[in-house]
Motif scaffolding. Structure first.
Motif, PDB file in Angstrom:
ATOM      1  N   LEU A 195       0.854  -1.175   0.000  1.00 30.65           N
ATOM      2  CA  LEU A 195       0.000   0.000   0.000  1.00 30.65           C
ATOM      3  C   LEU A 195       0.893   1.229   0.000  1.00 30.65           C
ATOM      4  CD1 LEU A 195      -2.842   1.290   0.303  1.00 30.65           C
ATOM      5  CD2 LEU A 195      -2.496   1.168   2.784  1.00 30.65           C
ATOM      6  N   LYS A 196       0.724   2.076  -1.003  1.00 27.52           N
ATOM      7  CA  LYS A 196       1.475   3.325  -1.135  1.00 27.52           C
ATOM      8  C   LYS A 196       2.989   3.127  -0.975  1.00 27.52           C
ATOM      9  CE  LYS A 196      -2.313   6.185   0.477  1.00 27.52           C
ATOM     10  NZ  LYS A 196      -2.783   7.082   1.544  1.00 27.52           N
ATOM     11  N   PRO A 197       3.589   2.309  -1.845  1.00 25.91           N
ATOM     12  CA  PRO A 197       5.037   2.137  -1.756  1.00 25.91           C
ATOM     13  C   PRO A 197       5.769   3.422  -2.135  1.00 25.91           C
ATOM     14  CG  PRO A 197       4.197   1.042  -3.716  1.00 25.91           C
ATOM     15  CD  PRO A 197       3.003   1.550  -2.943  1.00 25.91           C
ATOM     16  N   GLY A 198       6.824   3.704  -1.425  1.00 26.55           N
ATOM     17  CA  GLY A 198       7.644   4.878  -1.701  1.00 26.55           C
ATOM     18  C   GLY A 198       9.094   4.466  -1.820  1.00 26.55           C
ATOM     19  N   PRO A 199       9.985   5.418  -1.977  1.00 20.59           N
ATOM     20  CA  PRO A 199      11.395   5.088  -2.146  1.00 20.59           C
ATOM     21  C   PRO A 199      12.026   4.497  -0.882  1.00 20.59           C
ATOM     22  CG  PRO A 199      11.092   7.468  -2.024  1.00 20.59           C
ATOM     23  CD  PRO A 199       9.736   6.858  -2.076  1.00 20.59           C
ATOM     24  N   ARG A 200      11.440   4.772   0.280  1.00 18.26           N
ATOM     25  CA  ARG A 200      12.030   4.282   1.532  1.00 18.26           C
ATOM     26  C   ARG A 200      11.188   3.178   2.173  1.00 18.26           C
ATOM     27  NH1 ARG A 200      14.102   8.843   5.031  1.00 18.26           N
ATOM     28  NH2 ARG A 200      15.899   8.532   3.689  1.00 18.26           N
ATOM     29  N   MET A 201       9.866   3.272   2.054  1.00 19.04           N
ATOM     30  CA  MET A 201       8.995   2.288   2.711  1.00 19.04           C
ATOM     31  C   MET A 201       7.612   2.327   2.098  1.00 19.04           C
ATOM     32  SD  MET A 201       8.176   4.279   6.296  1.00 19.04           S
ATOM     33  CE  MET A 201       9.761   5.070   6.435  1.00 19.04           C
ATOM     34  N   SER A 202       6.822   1.320   2.448  1.00 14.43           N
ATOM     35  CA  SER A 202       5.417   1.261   2.071  1.00 14.43           C
ATOM     36  C   SER A 202       4.578   1.599   3.300  1.00 14.43           C
ATOM     37  CB  SER A 202       5.041  -0.144   1.580  1.00 14.43           C
ATOM     38  OG  SER A 202       5.738  -0.453   0.400  1.00 14.43           O
ATOM     39  N   GLU A 203       3.371   2.115   3.069  1.00 14.19           N
ATOM     40  CA  GLU A 203       2.465   2.419   4.182  1.00 14.19           C
ATOM     41  C   GLU A 203       2.062   1.138   4.902  1.00 14.19           C
ATOM     42  OE1 GLU A 203       0.723   4.910   6.713  1.00 14.19           O
ATOM     43  OE2 GLU A 203       1.597   5.693   4.881  1.00 14.19           O
ATOM     44  N   ALA A 204       1.900   0.060   4.127  1.00 18.83           N
ATOM     45  CA  ALA A 204       1.604  -1.260   4.680  1.00 18.83           C
ATOM     46  C   ALA A 204       2.040  -2.300   3.659  1.00 18.83           C
ATOM     47  CB  ALA A 204       0.117  -1.405   4.981  1.00 18.83           C
ATOM     48  N   VAL A 205       2.329  -3.491   4.162  1.00 19.34           N
ATOM     49  CA  VAL A 205       2.645  -4.619   3.297  1.00 19.34           C
ATOM     50  C   VAL A 205       1.765  -5.780   3.739  1.00 19.34           C
ATOM     51  CG1 VAL A 205       4.410  -6.256   2.547  1.00 19.34           C
ATOM     52  CG2 VAL A 205       5.027  -3.860   2.931  1.00 19.34           C
ATOM     53  N   CYS A 206       1.054  -6.363   2.758  1.00 20.39           N
ATOM     54  CA  CYS A 206       0.167  -7.489   3.030  1.00 20.39           C
ATOM     55  C   CYS A 206       0.828  -8.772   2.553  1.00 20.39           C
ATOM     56  CB  CYS A 206      -1.165  -7.307   2.322  1.00 20.39           C
ATOM     57  SG  CYS A 206      -2.026  -5.799   2.795  1.00 20.39           S
ATOM     58  N   ILE A 207       0.802  -9.756   3.425  1.00 25.16           N
ATOM     59  CA  ILE A 207       1.277 -11.097   3.103  1.00 25.16           C
ATOM     60  C   ILE A 207       0.085 -12.011   3.373  1.00 25.16           C
ATOM     61  CG2 ILE A 207       2.932 -12.927   3.610  1.00 25.16           C
ATOM     62  CD1 ILE A 207       4.748 -10.741   4.834  1.00 25.16           C
ATOM     63  N   GLY A 208      -0.525 -12.493   2.319  1.00 23.54           N
ATOM     64  CA  GLY A 208      -1.739 -13.276   2.512  1.00 23.54           C
ATOM     65  C   GLY A 208      -2.807 -12.408   3.158  1.00 23.54           C
ATOM     66  N   ASP A 209      -3.319 -12.862   4.282  1.00 24.45           N
ATOM     67  CA  ASP A 209      -4.383 -12.113   4.956  1.00 24.45           C
ATOM     68  C   ASP A 209      -3.872 -11.347   6.183  1.00 24.45           C
ATOM     69  OD1 ASP A 209      -3.940 -14.280   6.574  1.00 24.45           O
ATOM     70  OD2 ASP A 209      -6.025 -14.927   6.671  1.00 24.45           O
ATOM     71  N   ILE A 210      -2.581 -11.053   6.210  1.00 28.02           N
ATOM     72  CA  ILE A 210      -1.984 -10.276   7.300  1.00 28.02           C
ATOM     73  C   ILE A 210      -1.343  -9.014   6.711  1.00 28.02           C
ATOM     74  CG2 ILE A 210      -0.258 -10.243   9.145  1.00 28.02           C
ATOM     75  CD1 ILE A 210      -2.465 -12.238   9.684  1.00 28.02           C
ATOM     76  N   ALA A 211      -1.638  -7.867   7.322  1.00 31.78           N
ATOM     77  CA  ALA A 211      -1.036  -6.596   6.896  1.00 31.78           C
ATOM     78  C   ALA A 211      -0.143  -6.069   8.015  1.00 31.78           C
ATOM     79  CB  ALA A 211      -2.118  -5.565   6.578  1.00 31.78           C
ATOM     80  N   PHE A 212       1.030  -5.629   7.625  1.00 32.81           N
ATOM     81  CA  PHE A 212       1.996  -5.030   8.535  1.00 32.81           C
ATOM     82  C   PHE A 212       2.058  -3.542   8.209  1.00 32.81           C
ATOM     83  CE2 PHE A 212       3.051  -9.427   7.962  1.00 32.81           C
ATOM     84  CZ  PHE A 212       3.363  -9.877   9.244  1.00 32.81           C
ATOM     85  N   LEU A 213       1.630  -2.705   9.133  1.00 30.32           N
ATOM     86  CA  LEU A 213       1.635  -1.264   8.904  1.00 30.32           C
ATOM     87  C   LEU A 213       2.984  -0.666   9.231  1.00 30.32           C
ATOM     88  CD1 LEU A 213      -1.415  -1.906   8.992  1.00 30.32           C
ATOM     89  CD2 LEU A 213      -1.732   0.311  10.109  1.00 30.32           C
ATOM     90  N   ALA A 214       3.364   0.337   8.459  1.00 35.23           N
ATOM     91  CA  ALA A 214       4.549   1.128   8.794  1.00 35.23           C
ATOM     92  C   ALA A 214       4.256   1.892  10.077  1.00 35.23           C
ATOM     93  CB  ALA A 214       4.857   2.105   7.659  1.00 35.23           C
ATOM     94  N   GLY A 215       5.293   2.403  10.711  1.00 31.44           N
ATOM     95  CA  GLY A 215       5.102   3.201  11.909  1.00 31.44           C
ATOM     96  C   GLY A 215       4.223   4.408  11.615  1.00 31.44           C
ATOM     97  N   GLN A 216       3.208   4.587  12.431  1.00 28.85           N
ATOM     98  CA  GLN A 216       2.305   5.730  12.300  1.00 28.85           C
ATOM     99  C   GLN A 216       2.794   6.805  13.264  1.00 28.85           C
ATOM    100  OE1 GLN A 216      -0.184   5.671   9.807  1.00 28.85           O
ATOM    101  NE2 GLN A 216       1.147   3.920   9.381  1.00 28.85           N
ATOM    102  N   VAL A 217       2.978   7.995  12.742  1.00 28.00           N
ATOM    103  CA  VAL A 217       3.576   9.083  13.521  1.00 28.00           C
ATOM    104  C   VAL A 217       2.644  10.290  13.548  1.00 28.00           C
ATOM    105  CG1 VAL A 217       5.930   8.302  13.025  1.00 28.00           C
ATOM    106  CG2 VAL A 217       4.849   9.978  11.525  1.00 28.00           C
ATOM    107  N   PRO A 218       2.853  11.196  14.505  1.00 20.20           N
ATOM    108  CA  PRO A 218       2.008  12.392  14.576  1.00 20.20           C
ATOM    109  C   PRO A 218       2.349  13.385  13.478  1.00 20.20           C
ATOM    110  CG  PRO A 218       3.697  12.469  16.263  1.00 20.20           C
ATOM    111  CD  PRO A 218       3.813  11.132  15.606  1.00 20.20           C
ATOM    112  N   ASP A 219       1.372  14.238  13.160  1.00 22.30           N
ATOM    113  CA  ASP A 219       1.568  15.286  12.165  1.00 22.30           C
ATOM    114  C   ASP A 219       2.184  16.539  12.790  1.00 22.30           C
ATOM    115  OD1 ASP A 219       0.284  13.699  10.131  1.00 22.30           O
ATOM    116  OD2 ASP A 219      -1.618  14.210  11.082  1.00 22.30           O
ATOM    117  N   ASP A 220       1.855  16.804  14.047  1.00 17.53           N
ATOM    118  CA  ASP A 220       2.303  18.020  14.739  1.00 17.53           C
ATOM    119  C   ASP A 220       3.320  17.658  15.810  1.00 17.53           C
ATOM    120  OD1 ASP A 220       2.656  20.372  16.155  1.00 17.53           O
ATOM    121  OD2 ASP A 220       0.520  20.691  16.562  1.00 17.53           O
ATOM    122  N   LEU A 221       4.591  17.885  15.503  1.00 17.32           N
ATOM    123  CA  LEU A 221       5.657  17.515  16.435  1.00 17.32           C
ATOM    124  C   LEU A 221       5.789  18.494  17.602  1.00 17.32           C
ATOM    125  CD1 LEU A 221       8.393  16.217  13.977  1.00 17.32           C
ATOM    126  CD2 LEU A 221       6.546  14.973  15.104  1.00 17.32           C
ATOM    127  N   GLY A 222       5.005  19.560  17.596  1.00 19.97           N
ATOM    128  CA  GLY A 222       5.002  20.496  18.710  1.00 19.97           C
ATOM    129  C   GLY A 222       3.876  20.237  19.700  1.00 19.97           C
TER     130      GLY A 222
END
Length: 119
Positions: free
Chosen positions: A6-33
């Motif tokens: 899902l949404k592959p980029g040059p460094r990582m994908s948003e998620a990768v599905c293997i069969g019926d299991i999805a591994f999400l990339a780290g979800q981070v905040p938008d506002d670091l302040g």
């Protein structure tokens, strides 16, 4: 077995599905302040969006790892978590203190999701 990305980029994908299991990339905040409660809300909203895009629901989340830059934020993160979590189908969860990738980032979460058979 074929991997679906899902949404592959040059460094990582948003998620990768293997069969019926999805591994999400780290979800981070938008506002670091923002404080821990606001950052946790942002992270969980981002996770909800990815899970929805995968065609799954919060009840399909099998496991979440929570990473905190400062363990003194544990209570604040849990206050938001407790409002968000599916009480009927809560995921397995682990929380640890780590040095996160960017200054101001207080929380990051990664998840493993059971995918619906129709995806």
């Amino acid at each position: 077995m074929t991997l679906k990305r899902l949404k592959p980029g040059p460094r990582m994908s948003e998620a990768v599905c293997i069969g019926d299991i999805a591994f999400l990339a780290g979800q981070v905040p938008d506002d670091l302040g923002a404080d821990i409660t606001e950052q946790t809300k942002q992270v969980l909203a981002n996770m909800d969006a990815v899970v929805k895009e995968l065609g799954a629901s919060k009840a399909d989340i099998a496991s979440i790892q929570v990473w905190l830059a400062d363990m003194s934020d544990f209570q604040g993160m849990n206050a938001v978590w407790d409002e968000w979590v599916d009480r009927v189908s809560p995921p397995a969860r682990a929380t640890g203190g780590v040095a996160l990738a960017r200054a101001g980032m207080r929380v990051e979460m990664i998840a493993v999701v059971a995918m619906p058979k129709s995806v």
